[in-house]
Motif scaffolding. Structure first.
Motif, mmCIF file in Angstrom:
data_model
loop_
_atom_site.group_PDB
_atom_site.id
_atom_site.type_symbol
_atom_site.label_atom_id
_atom_site.label_comp_id
_atom_site.label_asym_id
_atom_site.label_seq_id
_atom_site.Cartn_x
_atom_site.Cartn_y
_atom_site.Cartn_z
ATOM 1 N N UNK A 271 46.082 33.350 45.990
ATOM 2 C CA UNK A 271 45.378 34.573 45.593
ATOM 3 C C UNK A 271 46.356 35.598 45.024
ATOM 4 N N UNK A 272 47.460 35.778 45.733
ATOM 5 C CA UNK A 272 48.457 36.766 45.300
ATOM 6 C C UNK A 272 49.102 36.350 43.985
ATOM 7 N N UNK A 273 49.458 35.069 43.877
ATOM 8 C CA UNK A 273 50.077 34.585 42.636
ATOM 9 C C UNK A 273 49.116 34.746 41.469
ATOM 10 N N UNK A 274 47.849 34.413 41.696
ATOM 11 C CA UNK A 274 46.841 34.553 40.649
ATOM 12 C C UNK A 274 46.703 36.000 40.201
ATOM 13 N N UNK A 275 46.619 36.918 41.166
ATOM 14 C CA UNK A 275 46.482 38.335 40.830
ATOM 15 C C UNK A 275 47.691 38.836 40.049
ATOM 16 N N UNK A 276 48.885 38.441 40.477
ATOM 17 C CA UNK A 276 50.096 38.897 39.793
ATOM 18 C C UNK A 276 50.143 38.350 38.368
ATOM 19 N N UNK A 434 43.114 32.698 36.251
ATOM 20 C CA UNK A 434 41.764 33.277 36.240
ATOM 21 C C UNK A 434 40.753 32.284 36.804
ATOM 22 N N UNK A 435 41.033 30.973 36.619
ATOM 23 C CA UNK A 435 40.154 29.966 37.229
ATOM 24 C C UNK A 435 40.183 30.052 38.747
ATOM 25 N N UNK A 436 41.365 30.268 39.304
ATOM 26 C CA UNK A 436 41.468 30.435 40.755
ATOM 27 C C UNK A 436 40.727 31.695 41.202
ATOM 28 N N UNK A 437 40.808 32.757 40.415
ATOM 29 C CA UNK A 437 40.094 33.985 40.771
ATOM 30 C C UNK A 437 38.588 33.750 40.801
ATOM 31 N N UNK A 438 38.065 33.005 39.823
ATOM 32 C CA UNK A 438 36.635 32.681 39.838
ATOM 33 C C UNK A 438 36.280 31.831 41.054
ATOM 34 N N UNK A 655 50.296 41.479 52.794
ATOM 35 C CA UNK A 655 51.429 42.154 52.156
ATOM 36 C C UNK A 655 52.619 41.211 52.040
ATOM 37 N N UNK A 656 52.754 40.300 52.990
ATOM 38 C CA UNK A 656 53.890 39.388 52.970
ATOM 39 C C UNK A 656 53.893 38.532 51.712
ATOM 40 N N UNK A 657 52.737 38.084 51.261
ATOM 41 C CA UNK A 657 52.697 37.200 50.100
ATOM 42 C C UNK A 657 53.192 37.916 48.849
#
Length: 955
Positions: A271-276, A434-438, A655-657
């Motif tokens: 999730x964090x990697x996708x958002x970044x 973006x696929x992971x976000x969906x 926050x750690x991720x």
């Protein structure tokens, strides 16, 4: 019947901590033995380097100790080989330790440990003497793998106050040592400071000691393990027992316990990697708008109308319509998708107008999506912090991508496969993100709209202005790690930071700012911090070299610390009007920042001429408005003065991720700085003939006729013409509208040349630069008199060529419309050239006809300069003048599609008396002194000898 298990069935029992002890002893023994053998047998050889020897340098580096001589190299490799067995066992035992029920990170940590061990063997057995490139590849891979190894050990190991404390201290020592290590290496390599390499060696040894010590801490964890060897014919009885975690009550409320104490979750990390990565894509698209817009006024030489595309950032105004706000917030991932897809696919559009249109749509959608992401999470501090962290880490990742690619973002629409673009790679990675976000949207409730817990105090306007100042500061100063370094650069000798490696210092400070804003927002939002940042802004604007850069770092720290503070405050207010005004204020300052240098071509330009100080002051005033709004809405006065972090439910494992990603980005930045660090072993093309080939070229801001970045084709032409010196004009790209780029970095590194950037972006010129195969001993930057028109920049450099000091002048005069400016500039530079008795070369843009007007001042007794070819009547802008050397050749090469100006080239012999200047046929010239035949006839890539149709030669 099988025998029962008795004490006699056990062949051996090995306490688990002995594995760690054996590994530690073997590793330290390898380095210590090599050190003792080295200083005993080859002391003077291993302390010497390419510049100094004993007694100036008196302590050997690790690489010189373990890799250069026999027998210490063999002793080291033998003991490291012995160390490898315990090393793999250590990784295995750590896997057993963390392989608890429901824990998914154990295999990942074991894989990292094995990879790290193999790369350690790589740089150990392939030394820099054997193969420098592969040694560096293994070393960088080892350092990069150290980040997930360190983080994994901290995160997955059972909670224990002693091991946790030791690991944090040793990890801090390891990564903290990297910065002084780089600093003293630069002092040795660039400045050639006596004794600097000895200090560097101490830090290098400290790095080794702390690295081994970090793994030595596992002895405390392995004390609960025993390795038992039993008779293979016996039957095991009893169940496999797992190590039980000792959860200490006193750790649960501490920040480190909140962050690293929870169970690792791969999905949350993704999730964090996708958002970044979505943040990275936004900043890639957002920063590409300026260069696409700039193409049009550049060719129109004034307002083109396409500048209105800059206003596409105001799309958040649509969120003022409630049904539309709910729709966008609910489907925010889809809006992010349209932004990224339009921006990343824009490079497929061949028409410059079409490409600008696609990027404009992408920026419109991107600003809308991020505003909706923040406002939709305003009632959920955990989610809001995650979105803000991804936004700022995306900026850092974009800046690192530019750092790796010589200040070009490889996914920009001005990039393609031919000029270094990674467009397809960027598209694939974005689709995965973006696929992971969906996929995760239902589980992470991205579609929900949270309401704030209480109404905000005060007007939305101060909060919006704070956003405007923040967005401008981040974009103008931090979207490229070399921008503020260019601001403070003052020429040779080097007295300040360099783009490489000190760009990584800027990126490190950005990360420190984010941590300050997350963990101690009360400090960041205080008026005291604002005052310090204001001083930093004033320092970087008015001072130079290291002093100016320290001001830049203070401003960097503040901008990144205030990002979570200001955005968190702004989402309390209605998003439509707040973010509309914020982006509108940002646009005004962007145009202001262009007007201060483009005042000759825009309405009202003279009113803000040369006032970067006003731009900086406006930015800080806007930020101050944001601070005022924040303090109205954040806690009581007593809470605002507290240095303790306020309670925040986001201070959990989430926050750690983001901190893991931050650590990865920081080490990636340091690795890029190491890999890009120049060798400074440059040589001219024809040193045996004492030949200097010099050129002058107006590069049109490195945007070609079809709106593609042109650095690579420029590098090919300069290399093929064998230029030892080249002056570049219209070369200052360190502004938002030009993409915050620096063409000279790529050219200097690829061509192997020293570079002087010329007057920096804070000097309000279109820029000039000098690239030289010869060392630049001294250089000064001049701003010539320009009472009416645009400022005229000049570089006066002294190079050492073939044992002689030679003056080189690079100059761009004012416009044709300002004759008095050009007369004053002619007088100034002519006097400057006439004051030197050394040989000299002028590479210039004069705007005069041969033998008319100012030409007769440039060429004459006062300056002592002569024209490279007085018979060349077909010139107007570019001229090459010289004195004190023998000219032997002159050529003019057509521009192709790179720029709007040709490349002029001249050849000189150093140390020879001036000749008669008579023309001679090429056949009489030695082959080494001739111009390349490559450009005869039709030439290559549109570059050919023109005007005369061939080069000219003189005696």
């Amino acid at each position: 019947m099988s025998p029962k298990h008795l004490d006699g069935d056990v062949v051996a029992v090995i306490p688990g901590q002995w594995i760690t002890h054996f590994h530690t002893i073997a590793a330290y023994a390898a380095f210590v033995a090599a050190f003792l053998f080295g200083i005993s047998l080859h002391y003077h050889k291993i302390v010497a380097n390419q510049y100094f020897g004993y007694p100036v340098e008196w302590f050997p580096s690790v690489s010189a100790t373990i890799g250069d001589r026999y027998p210490e190299r063999s002793v080291f490799q033998l003991l490291i080989a012995i160390c490898s067995g315990p090393r793999f066992l250590l990784v295995f035992l750590l896997y057993c330790l963390v392989n608890r029920k429901g824990e998914s990170g154990a295999k990942w940590l074991a894989g990292v440990g094995i990879f790290r061990t193999l790369t350690c063997g790589g740089w150990t057995y392939v030394t820099s003497t054997d193969d420098h490139d592969w040694h560096d590849i293994f070393m960088i891979s080892y350092l990069v793998a150290t980040i997930p190894w360190t983080v994994g050990c901290l995160m997955l190991s059972p909670t224990n106050p002693t091991t946790s404390k030791c690991r944090r201290y040793l990890a801090g020592a390891f990564f903290g040592t990297l910065f002084p290590l780089v600093y003293f290496f630069i002092q040795h390599k660039v400045h050639r400071v006596p004794g600097a390499y000895t200090i560097y060696a101490f830090f290098e040894w400290s790095l080794v000691l702390s690295d081994v010590a970090f793994d030595a801490v596992t002895a405390l964890d392995f004390s609960t393990f025993e390795i038992t060897v039993r008779d293979v014919k016996g039957l095991s009885r009893g169940e496999k027992k797992r190590v039980q975690d000792v959860v200490l009550e006193e750790q649960k409320d501490k920040p480190i316990g909140q962050i690293f104490g929870a169970k690792f979750d791969w999905q949350e990390l993704l999730d964090a990697v996708s958002d970044v990565y979505v943040g990275l894509t936004f900043w890639s698209v957002f920063t590409s708008l300026g260069p696409c817009v700039w193409y049009f006024p550049l060719w129109h030489m004034g307002i083109s109308g396409y500048e209105t595309a800059l206003m596409t950032t105001i799309s958040p105004m649509l969120l003022g319509i409630p049904p539309l706000r709910r729709l966008v917030t609910r489907y925010v991932s889809a809006v992010h998708f349209t932004s990224g897809a339009a921006g990343l696919l824009a490079y497929l559009v061949q028409s410059p107008r079409g490409r600008l249109g696609a990027v404009s749509i992408a920026v419109w959608q991107g600003c809308l999506a991020w505003t909706a992401s923040w406002s939709g999470a305003r009632g959920d501090p955990k989610k809001l912090e995650a979105r803000i962290s991804a936004f700022l880490l995306g900026l850092m990742a974009s800046s690192i991508a530019k750092f790796a690619c010589w200040t070009n973002n490889p996914t920009w629409p001005i990039m393609n496969a031919q000029n270094g673009g990674w467009n397809k790679t960027g598209i694939v990675c974005f689709m995965l993100a973006i696929g992971w976000a969906f996929y995760r949207q239902p589980q992470t409730t991205m579609s929900s709209v949270q309401q704030p817990t209480e109404d905000p105090k005060g007007s939305f306007a101060p909060a919006a202005l704070g956003l405007g100042g923040l967005f401008f500061g981040l974009h103008a100063m931090l979207s490229d790690s070399s921008t503020m370094i260019a601001w403070v650069w003052e020429g040779y000798p080097v007295r300040g930071p360099l783009a490489v490696p000190h760009g990584s210092w800027t990126i490190f400070t950005m990360g420190a700012g984010l941590l300050l804003g997350l963990f101690y927002p009360n400090i960041a939002r205080s008026w005291r911090a604002f005052g310090i940042a204001s001083v930093g802004a004033a320092v970087v604007t008015t001072l130079h070299n290291w002093t100016g850069y320290y001001g830049a770092l203070a401003l960097t720290l503040y901008l990144c610390a205030m990002t979570p503070v200001l955005i968190t405050n702004a989402v309390r207010f209605p998003p439509g009007r707040t973010f509309f005004l914020g982006f509108f204020a940002y646009n005004i300052v962007v145009l202001f920042n262009v007007w201060v240098v483009a005042y000759a071509f825009v309405p009202g330009g003279p009113l803000v001429r040369e006032h970067t100080d006003w731009v900086m002051a406006t930015t800080m005033i806007f930020l101050g408005c944001g601070v005022f709004s924040v303090l109205q809405n954040e806690g009581t006065p007593a809470e605002q003065k507290s240095f303790q972090p306020p309670p925040n439910p986001a201070a959990r494992k989430q926050r750690a991720y983001y901190l893991y990603i931050l650590l990865f980005l920081q080490l990636l930045s340091a690795s890029i700085a190491y890999l890009r660090f120049p060798a400074y072993n440059y040589e001219p093309y024809h040193k045996d003939n004492k030949l200097i080939t010099a050129g002058i070229w107006t590069i049109h801001f490195s945007i070609d006729n079809d709106m593609w970045s042109s650095e690579r084709r420029m590098e090919s032409l300069i290399r093929e013409t064998e230029l030892d010196l080249v002056g570049l004009l219209e070369s200052d790209l360190q502004r938002i509208i030009m993409g915050n780029r620096d063409t000279t970095q790529y050219l200097a590194e690829q061509l192997g040349m020293w570079v002087d950037y010329g007057p920096g972006p804070d000097k309000h010129t279109w820029g000039c630069a000098l690239l030289s195969k010869f060392p630049i001993i001294n250089s000064t930057h001049h701003m010539l008199p320009s009472p009416v028109g645009e400022l005229a920049p000049a570089i006066h450099a002294t190079i050492e060529a073939y044992g002689e000091l030679i003056d080189v002048y690079v100059f761009h005069s004012g416009q044709e419309e300002d004759p008095e400016d050009r007369r004053l500039q002619t007088e100034y530079l002519t006097t400057l050239m006439g004051q030197s008795n050394r040989p000299g070369i002028l590479l210039s843009y004069l705007i005069t006809r041969p033998h008319q007007g100012n030409y007769n001042t440039w060429v004459g007794e006062k300056s002592g300069m002569k024209d490279i070819d007085r018979t060349d009547w077909d010139r107007w802008c570019e001229y090459i003048l010289y004195k004190g050397m023998r000219k032997i050749g002159y050529a003019r090469l057509s521009r192709g599609t790179i720029t709007d100006t040709e490349l002029q080239v001249a050849k000189f012999i150093v140390g020879a008396p001036e000749g008669t200047g008579d023309f001679v046929p090429e056949e009489r010239m030695p082959m080494a002194l001739r111009f390349p035949a490559l450009f005869r006839g039709q030439g290559v890539r549109g570059h050919r000898y023109h005007v005369f149709g061939e080069p000219r030669y003189f005696v």
